[in-house]
Design a protein around this motif. Structure first.
Motif, PDB file in Angstrom:
ATOM      1  N   TYR A   1      78.624  26.161  78.462  1.00 50.01           N
ATOM      2  CA  TYR A   1      79.870  26.162  79.238  1.00 50.01           C
ATOM      3  C   TYR A   1      79.576  25.498  80.570  1.00 50.01           C
ATOM      4  O   TYR A   1      78.642  25.892  81.284  1.00 50.01           O
ATOM      5  CB  TYR A   1      80.374  27.586  79.441  1.00 50.01           C
ATOM      6  N   ARG A   2      80.363  24.492  80.948  1.00 50.79           N
ATOM      7  CA  ARG A   2      79.987  23.647  82.084  1.00 50.79           C
ATOM      8  C   ARG A   2      80.871  23.802  83.319  1.00 50.79           C
ATOM      9  O   ARG A   2      80.539  23.232  84.376  1.00 50.79           O
ATOM     10  CB  ARG A   2      80.006  22.171  81.667  1.00 50.79           C
ATOM     11  N   ASN A   3      81.951  24.551  83.255  1.00 46.60           N
ATOM     12  CA  ASN A   3      82.850  24.650  84.416  1.00 46.60           C
ATOM     13  C   ASN A   3      82.379  25.771  85.338  1.00 46.60           C
ATOM     14  O   ASN A   3      82.961  26.860  85.372  1.00 46.60           O
ATOM     15  CB  ASN A   3      84.288  24.892  83.950  1.00 46.60           C
ATOM     16  N   PHE A   4      81.304  25.509  86.063  1.00 48.00           N
ATOM     17  CA  PHE A   4      80.764  26.516  86.974  1.00 48.00           C
ATOM     18  C   PHE A   4      80.118  25.847  88.178  1.00 48.00           C
ATOM     19  O   PHE A   4      79.787  24.653  88.160  1.00 48.00           O
ATOM     20  CB  PHE A   4      79.740  27.407  86.262  1.00 48.00           C
ATOM     21  N   GLN A   5      79.980  26.633  89.229  1.00 49.55           N
ATOM     22  CA  GLN A   5      79.197  26.230  90.395  1.00 49.55           C
ATOM     23  C   GLN A   5      78.224  27.344  90.716  1.00 49.55           C
ATOM     24  O   GLN A   5      78.479  28.524  90.423  1.00 49.55           O
ATOM     25  CB  GLN A   5      80.090  25.951  91.602  1.00 49.55           C
ATOM     26  N   ILE A   6      77.089  26.995  91.315  1.00 50.83           N
ATOM     27  CA  ILE A   6      76.071  27.976  91.692  1.00 50.83           C
ATOM     28  C   ILE A   6      76.009  28.046  93.209  1.00 50.83           C
ATOM     29  O   ILE A   6      75.870  27.028  93.889  1.00 50.83           O
ATOM     30  CB  ILE A   6      74.693  27.603  91.122  1.00 50.83           C
ATOM     31  N   ILE A   7      76.131  29.271  93.722  1.00 53.79           N
ATOM     32  CA  ILE A   7      76.061  29.516  95.161  1.00 53.79           C
ATOM     33  C   ILE A   7      74.871  30.428  95.415  1.00 53.79           C
ATOM     34  O   ILE A   7      74.890  31.603  95.051  1.00 53.79           O
ATOM     35  CB  ILE A   7      77.356  30.177  95.684  1.00 53.79           C
ATOM     36  N   VAL A   8      73.830  29.883  96.007  1.00 51.64           N
ATOM     37  CA  VAL A   8      72.644  30.669  96.354  1.00 51.64           C
ATOM     38  C   VAL A   8      72.729  31.058  97.824  1.00 51.64           C
ATOM     39  O   VAL A   8      72.925  30.205  98.688  1.00 51.64           O
ATOM     40  CB  VAL A   8      71.348  29.878  96.096  1.00 51.64           C
ATOM     41  N   VAL A   9      72.614  32.339  98.099  1.00 57.09           N
ATOM     42  CA  VAL A   9      72.578  32.817  99.474  1.00 57.09           C
ATOM     43  C   VAL A   9      71.115  33.143  99.791  1.00 57.09           C
ATOM     44  O   VAL A   9      70.571  34.143  99.326  1.00 57.09           O
ATOM     45  CB  VAL A   9      73.475  34.057  99.672  1.00 57.09           C
ATOM     46  N   ASP A  10      70.484  32.255 100.543  1.00 57.40           N
ATOM     47  CA  ASP A  10      69.063  32.391 100.877  1.00 57.40           C
ATOM     48  C   ASP A  10      68.965  33.174 102.178  1.00 57.40           C
ATOM     49  O   ASP A  10      69.163  32.634 103.266  1.00 57.40           O
ATOM     50  CB  ASP A  10      68.436  31.009 101.026  1.00 57.40           C
ATOM     51  N   ASP A  11      68.629  34.436 102.049  1.00 60.19           N
ATOM     52  CA  ASP A  11      68.639  35.328 103.212  1.00 60.19           C
ATOM     53  C   ASP A  11      67.294  35.311 103.938  1.00 60.19           C
ATOM     54  O   ASP A  11      66.519  36.259 103.866  1.00 60.19           O
ATOM     55  CB  ASP A  11      68.995  36.753 102.783  1.00 60.19           C
TER      56      ASP A  11
ATOM     57  N   ILE B   1      65.245  24.147  96.283  1.00 59.17           N
ATOM     58  CA  ILE B   1      66.594  23.999  95.720  1.00 59.17           C
ATOM     59  C   ILE B   1      67.176  22.630  96.078  1.00 59.17           C
ATOM     60  O   ILE B   1      67.748  21.939  95.221  1.00 59.17           O
ATOM     61  CB  ILE B   1      67.516  25.133  96.211  1.00 59.17           C
ATOM     62  N   TYR B   2      67.037  22.218  97.335  1.00 61.38           N
ATOM     63  CA  TYR B   2      67.579  20.926  97.764  1.00 61.38           C
ATOM     64  C   TYR B   2      67.005  19.778  96.938  1.00 61.38           C
ATOM     65  O   TYR B   2      67.728  18.837  96.572  1.00 61.38           O
ATOM     66  CB  TYR B   2      67.272  20.682  99.240  1.00 61.38           C
ATOM     67  N   HIS B   3      65.709  19.839  96.609  1.00 58.28           N
ATOM     68  CA  HIS B   3      65.053  18.746  95.898  1.00 58.28           C
ATOM     69  C   HIS B   3      65.255  18.823  94.390  1.00 58.28           C
ATOM     70  O   HIS B   3      65.441  17.788  93.729  1.00 58.28           O
ATOM     71  CB  HIS B   3      63.551  18.736  96.225  1.00 58.28           C
ATOM     72  N   GLU B   4      65.209  20.030  93.824  1.00 59.45           N
ATOM     73  CA  GLU B   4      65.235  20.165  92.369  1.00 59.45           C
ATOM     74  C   GLU B   4      66.626  20.456  91.805  1.00 59.45           C
ATOM     75  O   GLU B   4      66.891  20.154  90.641  1.00 59.45           O
ATOM     76  CB  GLU B   4      64.264  21.264  91.937  1.00 59.45           C
ATOM     77  N   PHE B   5      67.494  21.060  92.624  1.00 61.85           N
ATOM     78  CA  PHE B   5      68.836  21.433  92.159  1.00 61.85           C
ATOM     79  C   PHE B   5      69.861  21.027  93.232  1.00 61.85           C
ATOM     80  O   PHE B   5      70.492  21.882  93.865  1.00 61.85           O
ATOM     81  CB  PHE B   5      68.907  22.940  91.890  1.00 61.85           C
ATOM     82  N   PRO B   6      70.042  19.729  93.440  1.00 64.18           N
ATOM     83  CA  PRO B   6      70.883  19.259  94.552  1.00 64.18           C
ATOM     84  C   PRO B   6      72.351  19.648  94.460  1.00 64.18           C
ATOM     85  O   PRO B   6      73.064  19.614  95.471  1.00 64.18           O
ATOM     86  CB  PRO B   6      70.709  17.735  94.507  1.00 64.18           C
ATOM     87  N   ASN B   7      72.824  20.029  93.286  1.00 64.34           N
ATOM     88  CA  ASN B   7      74.230  20.413  93.142  1.00 64.34           C
ATOM     89  C   ASN B   7      74.485  21.875  93.503  1.00 64.34           C
ATOM     90  O   ASN B   7      75.647  22.308  93.550  1.00 64.34           O
ATOM     91  CB  ASN B   7      74.702  20.158  91.713  1.00 64.34           C
ATOM     92  N   VAL B   8      73.422  22.635  93.754  1.00 58.18           N
ATOM     93  CA  VAL B   8      73.576  24.043  94.105  1.00 58.18           C
ATOM     94  C   VAL B   8      73.977  24.172  95.574  1.00 58.18           C
ATOM     95  O   VAL B   8      73.395  23.525  96.448  1.00 58.18           O
ATOM     96  CB  VAL B   8      72.256  24.813  93.837  1.00 58.18           C
ATOM     97  N   VAL B   9      74.962  24.994  95.838  1.00 60.30           N
ATOM     98  CA  VAL B   9      75.367  25.301  97.213  1.00 60.30           C
ATOM     99  C   VAL B   9      74.389  26.328  97.782  1.00 60.30           C
ATOM    100  O   VAL B   9      74.150  27.373  97.166  1.00 60.30           O
ATOM    101  CB  VAL B   9      76.803  25.864  97.260  1.00 60.30           C
ATOM    102  N   VAL B  10      73.809  26.058  98.950  1.00 62.27           N
ATOM    103  CA  VAL B  10      72.881  26.984  99.595  1.00 62.27           C
ATOM    104  C   VAL B  10      73.481  27.452 100.916  1.00 62.27           C
ATOM    105  O   VAL B  10      73.786  26.635 101.793  1.00 62.27           O
ATOM    106  CB  VAL B  10      71.505  26.339  99.844  1.00 62.27           C
ATOM    107  N   LEU B  11      73.647  28.764 101.047  1.00 70.28           N
ATOM    108  CA  LEU B  11      74.097  29.372 102.293  1.00 70.28           C
ATOM    109  C   LEU B  11      72.902  30.097 102.903  1.00 70.28           C
ATOM    110  O   LEU B  11      72.222  30.851 102.223  1.00 70.28           O
ATOM    111  CB  LEU B  11      75.243  30.356 102.035  1.00 70.28           C
ATOM    112  N   LYS B  12      72.670  29.885 104.192  1.00 71.20           N
ATOM    113  CA  LYS B  12      71.462  30.400 104.835  1.00 71.20           C
ATOM    114  C   LYS B  12      71.758  31.626 105.693  1.00 71.20           C
ATOM    115  O   LYS B  12      72.576  31.584 106.609  1.00 71.20           O
ATOM    116  CB  LYS B  12      70.846  29.315 105.715  1.00 71.20           C
TER     117      LYS B  12
ATOM    118  N   ARG C   1      82.919  34.923  99.499  1.00 73.48           N
ATOM    119  CA  ARG C   1      83.824  34.326 100.495  1.00 73.48           C
ATOM    120  C   ARG C   1      83.839  32.807 100.378  1.00 73.48           C
ATOM    121  O   ARG C   1      84.901  32.173 100.494  1.00 73.48           O
ATOM    122  CB  ARG C   1      83.411  34.747 101.905  1.00 73.48           C
ATOM    123  N   TYR C   2      82.664  32.214 100.167  1.00 74.65           N
ATOM    124  CA  TYR C   2      82.606  30.760  99.977  1.00 74.65           C
ATOM    125  C   TYR C   2      83.443  30.354  98.768  1.00 74.65           C
ATOM    126  O   TYR C   2      84.215  29.382  98.821  1.00 74.65           O
ATOM    127  CB  TYR C   2      81.166  30.299  99.809  1.00 74.65           C
ATOM    128  N   ALA C   3      83.280  31.081  97.667  1.00 79.59           N
ATOM    129  CA  ALA C   3      84.043  30.773  96.452  1.00 79.59           C
ATOM    130  C   ALA C   3      85.545  30.912  96.692  1.00 79.59           C
ATOM    131  O   ALA C   3      86.335  30.078  96.231  1.00 79.59           O
ATOM    132  CB  ALA C   3      83.590  31.680  95.316  1.00 79.59           C
TER     133      ALA C   3
END
Length: 293
Positions: A27-37, A47-58, A74-76
């Motif tokens: 299933y392809r209709n998804f986004q990944i949001i990683v919250v790097d605490d 993540i930036y280098h290997e998974f550039p489509n992932v959203v990273v919140l710091k 909240r981002y979603a």
């Protein structure tokens, strides 16, 4: 659209494996949001280098699980496409899933809606060992139990008997939540449940609001059991057990369990005392068994 929200902190190898299996989903209709605490191990750079489509919140290291998850939600919500059906999937980074995982969750949702869909958890090192298959919550004397007991903690036995299990609560480790639920009951309570029990408390609120809590037997999360927080089931020392009453990382944190008792139990303080008594009795029984072994 499924927004997969994953809080992370200094577990780069686990995070990499989790993201890798998500990128092979059928299933392809998804986004990944990683919250790097506040990771200091290079998780964000990986993540930036290997998974550039992932959203990273710091974050700064003070969010813990509940508020980190809220950041992702909240981002979603802020980037919502209202022309389609939208979901949040809460997931921990110390897990891996099969490539049809998202599809199985959505298929179960269509069958049981209005609902939240939870995942079966198995031990990543022993996939036949069932770790989670739902809960029964008794809100008078804290005598609830894990429904995995009904299947002798065996995933093959569960899948041979049930397509799904209706639960009284769901963990944050693989739960699909329709976006409308947040409009009705709000986000995770990060004030009273900083790390542990925020997911249980949220799912209980959702159940009270009329949503079924369904554990789908085909939706499997492979859990790296050793990577989880303080667990009273393990052979902890007396000092570790006592420290667990005040540790943010502990599921036996007394403040958290008191907040839950006051907010959701039928007997308030009585439930809290029964709950703490059960925890202490369980610890003593495990110590006695070890001494006899």
């Amino acid at each position: 659209m499924v927004s997969i929200v994953i809080p992370v902190h200094n577990r780069k190898a686990y995070t990499r494996e989790c993201l890798s299996c998500l990128h092979t989903q059928t299933y392809r209709n998804f986004q990944i949001i990683v919250v790097d605490d506040g990771s200091t191990d290079g998780t964000d750079e990986m993540i930036y280098h290997e998974f550039p489509n992932v959203v990273v919140l710091k974050g700064d290291g003070n969010l813990w699980w509940a508020e980190a998850t809220n950041w992702g939600i909240r981002y979603a919500l802020e980037h919502l496409d209202k022309t389609q059906e939208n979901f949040v999937l809460t997931l921990n980074d110390d897990t891996r899933v099969n490539n049809d995982y998202l599809q199985t969750l959505l298929d179960a949702y269509k069958q049981h809606k209005p609902c939240l869909i939870g995942s079966v958890s198995v031990d990543s090192n022993n996939p036949d060992k069932l770790e989670f298959a739902g809960t029964y919550m008794e809100l008078y004397t804290a005598s609830g139990r894990h429904l995995a007991e009904d299947y002798q903690y065996s995933y093959p036995e569960l899948i041979s008997k049930k397509a799904y299990v209706e639960s009284h609560s769901l963990p944050g480790r693989g739960t699909l939540i329709p976006m409308e639920v947040f409009d009705k009951i709000g986000l995770f309570d990060s004030k009273n449940y900083i790390h542990y029990m925020a997911d249980i408390e949220f799912s209980l609120r959702a159940r009270k609001a009329g949503y079924h809590l369904i554990v789908n037997a085909k939706s499997i999360v492979y859990e790296f059991v050793a990577a989880t927080g303080i667990q009273v089931e393990k052979g902890v020392t007396l000092k570790q057990f006592i420290n667990g009453f005040t540790s943010v990382k502990s599921m036996t944190n007394l403040t958290v369990r008191y907040n839950f008792a006051i907010a959701h139990s039928k007997t308030k303080l009585l439930y809290f005392f029964f709950d703490v008594g059960r925890i202490c009795a369980g610890f003593l029984l495990r110590k006695i068994r070890l001494m006899k072994a």
